[in-house]
Design an enzyme around this catalytic site. Sequence first.
Site, mmCIF file in Angstrom:
data_model
loop_
_atom_site.group_PDB
_atom_site.id
_atom_site.type_symbol
_atom_site.label_atom_id
_atom_site.label_comp_id
_atom_site.label_asym_id
_atom_site.label_seq_id
_atom_site.Cartn_x
_atom_site.Cartn_y
_atom_site.Cartn_z
ATOM 1 N N THR A 1 0.836 -1.198 0.000
ATOM 2 C CA THR A 1 0.000 0.000 0.000
ATOM 3 C C THR A 1 0.873 1.251 0.000
ATOM 4 O O THR A 1 0.754 2.124 -0.862
ATOM 5 C CB THR A 1 -0.918 -0.019 1.245
ATOM 6 O OG1 THR A 1 -1.434 -1.336 1.415
ATOM 7 C CG2 THR A 1 -2.064 0.977 1.114
ATOM 8 N N ALA A 2 1.771 1.345 0.966
ATOM 9 C CA ALA A 2 2.633 2.526 1.057
ATOM 10 C C ALA A 2 3.703 2.503 -0.030
ATOM 11 O O ALA A 2 3.953 3.528 -0.686
ATOM 12 C CB ALA A 2 3.285 2.585 2.436
ATOM 13 N N GLU B 1 9.526 -6.498 -4.345
ATOM 14 C CA GLU B 1 8.332 -7.085 -3.725
ATOM 15 C C GLU B 1 8.445 -8.617 -3.695
ATOM 16 O O GLU B 1 8.727 -9.242 -4.719
ATOM 17 C CB GLU B 1 7.076 -6.648 -4.510
ATOM 18 C CG GLU B 1 5.809 -7.401 -4.195
ATOM 19 C CD GLU B 1 5.399 -7.397 -2.713
ATOM 20 O OE1 GLU B 1 5.496 -6.359 -2.040
ATOM 21 O OE2 GLU B 1 4.986 -8.471 -2.230
ATOM 22 N N ALA B 2 8.150 -9.179 -2.523
ATOM 23 C CA ALA B 2 8.255 -10.638 -2.369
ATOM 24 C C ALA B 2 7.173 -11.379 -3.151
ATOM 25 O O ALA B 2 7.412 -12.482 -3.645
ATOM 26 C CB ALA B 2 8.163 -10.991 -0.888
ATOM 27 N N ASN C 1 -7.704 -6.651 1.527
ATOM 28 C CA ASN C 1 -8.509 -6.133 2.644
ATOM 29 C C ASN C 1 -9.999 -6.109 2.310
ATOM 30 O O ASN C 1 -10.414 -6.496 1.230
ATOM 31 C CB ASN C 1 -7.971 -4.788 3.137
ATOM 32 C CG ASN C 1 -8.169 -3.664 2.146
ATOM 33 O OD1 ASN C 1 -9.009 -3.736 1.277
ATOM 34 N ND2 ASN C 1 -7.370 -2.610 2.289
ATOM 35 N N PHE C 2 -10.801 -5.641 3.261
ATOM 36 C CA PHE C 2 -12.264 -5.679 3.100
ATOM 37 C C PHE C 2 -12.810 -4.516 2.262
ATOM 38 O O PHE C 2 -14.029 -4.344 2.178
ATOM 39 C CB PHE C 2 -12.951 -5.637 4.476
ATOM 40 C CG PHE C 2 -12.604 -6.757 5.420
ATOM 41 C CD1 PHE C 2 -12.168 -7.980 4.946
ATOM 42 C CD2 PHE C 2 -12.746 -6.601 6.796
ATOM 43 C CE1 PHE C 2 -11.842 -9.017 5.821
ATOM 44 C CE2 PHE C 2 -12.424 -7.631 7.675
ATOM 45 C CZ PHE C 2 -11.972 -8.841 7.191
ATOM 46 N N HIS D 1 -5.271 -5.100 11.816
ATOM 47 C CA HIS D 1 -4.760 -3.739 11.701
ATOM 48 C C HIS D 1 -3.463 -3.535 12.500
ATOM 49 O O HIS D 1 -3.346 -2.554 13.249
ATOM 50 C CB HIS D 1 -5.807 -2.741 12.213
ATOM 51 C CG HIS D 1 -6.995 -2.604 11.333
ATOM 52 N ND1 HIS D 1 -8.123 -1.898 11.686
ATOM 53 C CD2 HIS D 1 -7.227 -3.048 10.065
ATOM 54 C CE1 HIS D 1 -9.008 -1.939 10.705
ATOM 55 N NE2 HIS D 1 -8.490 -2.643 9.714
ATOM 56 N N ALA E 1 2.407 1.214 7.831
ATOM 57 C CA ALA E 1 1.629 1.286 9.075
ATOM 58 C C ALA E 1 2.503 1.116 10.318
ATOM 59 O O ALA E 1 2.043 1.403 11.430
ATOM 60 C CB ALA E 1 0.525 0.235 9.064
HETATM 61 C C1 FAD Z 1 -7.432 -9.052 5.885
HETATM 62 C C2 FAD Z 1 -7.307 -7.576 6.042
HETATM 63 C C3 FAD Z 1 -8.441 -6.777 5.981
HETATM 64 C C4 FAD Z 1 -8.320 -5.398 6.125
HETATM 65 N N1 FAD Z 1 -9.416 -4.620 5.896
HETATM 66 C C5 FAD Z 1 -9.252 -3.282 5.781
HETATM 67 C C6 FAD Z 1 -10.300 -2.468 5.272
HETATM 68 O O1 FAD Z 1 -11.372 -2.949 4.897
HETATM 69 N N2 FAD Z 1 -10.081 -1.128 5.212
HETATM 70 C C7 FAD Z 1 -8.905 -0.569 5.584
HETATM 71 O O2 FAD Z 1 -8.791 0.653 5.554
HETATM 72 N N3 FAD Z 1 -7.888 -1.325 6.036
HETATM 73 C C8 FAD Z 1 -8.013 -2.661 6.090
HETATM 74 N N4 FAD Z 1 -6.959 -3.440 6.447
HETATM 75 C C9 FAD Z 1 -5.698 -2.781 6.818
HETATM 76 C C10 FAD Z 1 -4.930 -2.187 5.650
HETATM 77 O O3 FAD Z 1 -5.191 -2.894 4.460
HETATM 78 C C11 FAD Z 1 -3.437 -2.217 6.002
HETATM 79 O O4 FAD Z 1 -3.231 -1.592 7.238
HETATM 80 C C12 FAD Z 1 -2.578 -1.518 4.960
HETATM 81 O O5 FAD Z 1 -2.880 -1.989 3.667
HETATM 82 C C13 FAD Z 1 -1.115 -1.755 5.297
HETATM 83 O O6 FAD Z 1 -0.296 -1.098 4.367
HETATM 84 P P1 FAD Z 1 1.296 -1.207 4.504
HETATM 85 O O7 FAD Z 1 1.877 -0.441 3.395
HETATM 86 O O8 FAD Z 1 1.685 -0.883 5.882
HETATM 87 O O9 FAD Z 1 1.618 -2.769 4.338
HETATM 88 P P2 FAD Z 1 1.264 -3.748 3.139
HETATM 89 O O10 FAD Z 1 0.257 -3.161 2.237
HETATM 90 O O11 FAD Z 1 0.961 -5.061 3.735
HETATM 91 O O12 FAD Z 1 2.618 -3.818 2.300
HETATM 92 C C14 FAD Z 1 3.766 -4.500 2.693
HETATM 93 C C15 FAD Z 1 4.404 -5.095 1.450
HETATM 94 O O13 FAD Z 1 5.728 -5.493 1.726
HETATM 95 C C16 FAD Z 1 5.976 -6.758 1.157
HETATM 96 N N5 FAD Z 1 7.051 -7.382 1.925
HETATM 97 C C17 FAD Z 1 7.031 -7.698 3.249
HETATM 98 N N6 FAD Z 1 8.218 -8.227 3.605
HETATM 99 C C18 FAD Z 1 9.002 -8.248 2.491
HETATM 100 C C19 FAD Z 1 10.320 -8.687 2.223
HETATM 101 N N7 FAD Z 1 11.099 -9.195 3.160
HETATM 102 N N8 FAD Z 1 10.777 -8.568 0.959
HETATM 103 C C20 FAD Z 1 10.014 -8.039 -0.033
HETATM 104 N N9 FAD Z 1 8.743 -7.610 0.169
HETATM 105 C C21 FAD Z 1 8.256 -7.712 1.418
HETATM 106 C C22 FAD Z 1 4.627 -7.457 1.264
HETATM 107 O O14 FAD Z 1 4.522 -8.560 0.408
HETATM 108 C C23 FAD Z 1 3.662 -6.331 0.957
HETATM 109 O O15 FAD Z 1 3.423 -6.222 -0.424
HETATM 110 C C24 FAD Z 1 -7.042 -4.826 6.350
HETATM 111 C C25 FAD Z 1 -5.910 -5.631 6.423
HETATM 112 C C26 FAD Z 1 -6.019 -6.994 6.249
HETATM 113 C C27 FAD Z 1 -4.787 -7.838 6.291
#
Ligand code: FAD
Length: 607
Positions: free
Chosen positions: A12-13, A33-34, A91-92, A545, A578
């Site tokens: 996401t970020a 990306e993994a 996510n949802f 979350h 996050a």
């Molecule tokens: C099941 C579920 C339902 C949810 N429902 C909602 C919702 O309805 N509405 C809402 O607002 N939020 C929801 N959330 C929360 C929201 O989606 C997340 O908080 C947000 O997307 C997190 O973003 P991020 O960038 O922190 O991490 P992520 O989007 O998880 O990104 C992390 C990325 O890093 C990659 N990565 C990790 N480790 C490595 C590595 N060692 N090497 C290479 N790549 C790696 C991962 O594969 C992933 O692509 C939900 C979350 C989940 C899991």
Amino acid sequence: ERSDYVIIGGGTAGLTIAARLSEDPNVTVTVIEAGEDRTSDVEVLAPNLLTSLYSNPKYDWNYRTIPQVNANNHVLAHPRGKQLGGSSAINFLWWTHASQQDINNWGLLGNPNWSWNALQPFYRRSESYVQPSRKTVEDLDTGYIDPALHGQDGPVLNTFADIYLPFDEAWPRTYRALGLPPSSDPRDGLALGGYTNLINMDPKTRSRSYAATTYMRGAENRPNFKVITGAHVQRITFVDSGKRPRATGALYSTNGTTHQVKARKEVILSAGAFGSPQLLELSGIGNPDILKKYGIEILVANKNVGENLQDHAYVPIGYEVKEPGLFTLDDFANETLFNEEYEKYITNHTGLLATTSAMSGLLSLAQIQQNTTDDPLDLSKSIESICPDTKKTHTQTHLRPPHPSSQHDLLCASIDTEAIVQEFAFPSGINPQLSNDSSKLFLASTPGNFFSMQGVLEHPFSRGSVHIQSSDASEYPRIDPNYLSHPLDIKVLEAIALHLQAVAQTKPLSKLLVDGGRKYQPGYYALNASNVEGWVRDNLQSEYHPCGTAAMLPKEKGGVVDEKFRVYGVDGLRVVDASVFPLIPRANLQTLVYAVAERAVEFLREG
Ligand SMILES: Cc1cc2nc3c(=O)[nH]c(=O)nc-3n(C[C@H](O)[C@H](O)[C@H](O)COP(=O)(O)OP(=O)(O)OC[C@H]3O[C@@H](n4cnc5c(N)ncnc54)[C@H](O)[C@@H]3O)c2cc1C
């Protein structure tokens, strides 16, 4: 391989930052990306197929917590998106927003220039609100929306589903009947009440609108934008020229071969709330005791890495649905019906897979206590003992911003005014005893049609941690959210559970449920003041979350990054995802992740 910026994690970020930085043709960006690219995969795109993604290694890391001692030793599965778009791909789809106080608190904790107002342009930058038809507005009672508050030209589309069930229509009317309609548009960071959420869906194709189909789609053909998939980062690399270590890139493996990618300017760690602290520790930034235990050379000693883990925990209640003819997601167990709906989605993006329910609500403590089926639990003694002088603290935090308040003070200060709960519902059963298996959790354990309601603790006092348990990047970290370790969290969840029962017994929702919302799904039973604590401990779930594990805070207050996301003790490295949230906000996290990432781009451009 070499580029100006290396972004670890195309989630996401990560994709937000990569897409924005590459708008400048003179800047080169590489994302590692993994997972894989699943942007044309119907399981990701069809809104109501979302639970089929959980536990499937094609899409989900499928983490698990350690046994939770205060929740009868249950283990909770934690899905996390493993694909381009990360968790925005699984996510949802709920498009909700934090409160003004949530973000102002980040400033009050000692982060200069952090406030609700300062974040507004970045929220708006990510989103485009699409006005639904007049019929949808009437049916889902969404007249509370104030379009002027919403972003109009950001990449991620959000709207209301135009295919819905009788439950979706009954939901907002039930809150009205309880005297709890939304007081204004919750996008204003103030409103409380029960309503239908926006969802991040492209209304033309009725498909998930998420980081990979929006930010990445707009950038992927640029020559200065590169994404490497199937690439698991093992650690960040540094040069240590004597003064301060400087991040130079990352080592990653694809199919067992190790490669190096180099950054001319900066490395941005966006691997999520579990992945980012894990990679910091594997790279020598963390608690020296933990690093030594796994033979990792210490680059920067910082005990805050991996601490401060916060999450939204919830308690579910399930009901039997009045037959006949009331569809619930349980009916997808019928293969013929499922195949028919699948066909409709594939051919013209319609049918029951082309939607998802978004029944939701944000309520204060006073609001949930005003109507419960049982004698309301008296929480005043618990609150008094934990927040002895709530009013005084409140005044202090507002008199001297940025007051170096503790998280505890801030939580106490807003306990009477902020949302204490998010209530939401699924038109399906859930089986809470299967919290450790997210492929089965969202299915009822017996045949039938069910309606489940969930009450989420919005501002928990409990704190957990995530730490490596091996020097091998492919071994998952030890995840301990430490749910219910704070006594007030249990008390509030008890009050929440009792309120959910009152909602189920209120018309028009109660008319859709057997015996007016008094017949439970098998495995559930009527809750009262004496049995509710046991229920909470035995059935606790996560809204998935996790956040806070590389917190943006002054270092002496638990920080890992400063107010511009720069990792303490090194140069050329930021964490943006996050993990940096110092305090978990109300509602769902994704809009805040997008907004934080948009703001990070400004900081990166400043250099
Ligand atoms: C099941 C579920 C339902 C949810 N429902 C909602 C919702 O309805 N509405 C809402 O607002 N939020 C929801 N959330 C929360 C929201 O989606 C997340 O908080 C947000 O997307 C997190 O973003 P991020 O960038 O922190 O991490 P992520 O989007 O998880 O990104 C992390 C990325 O890093 C990659 N990565 C990790 N480790 C490595 C590595 N060692 N090497 C290479 N790549 C790696 C991962 O594969 C992933 O692509 C939900 C979350 C989940 C899991």
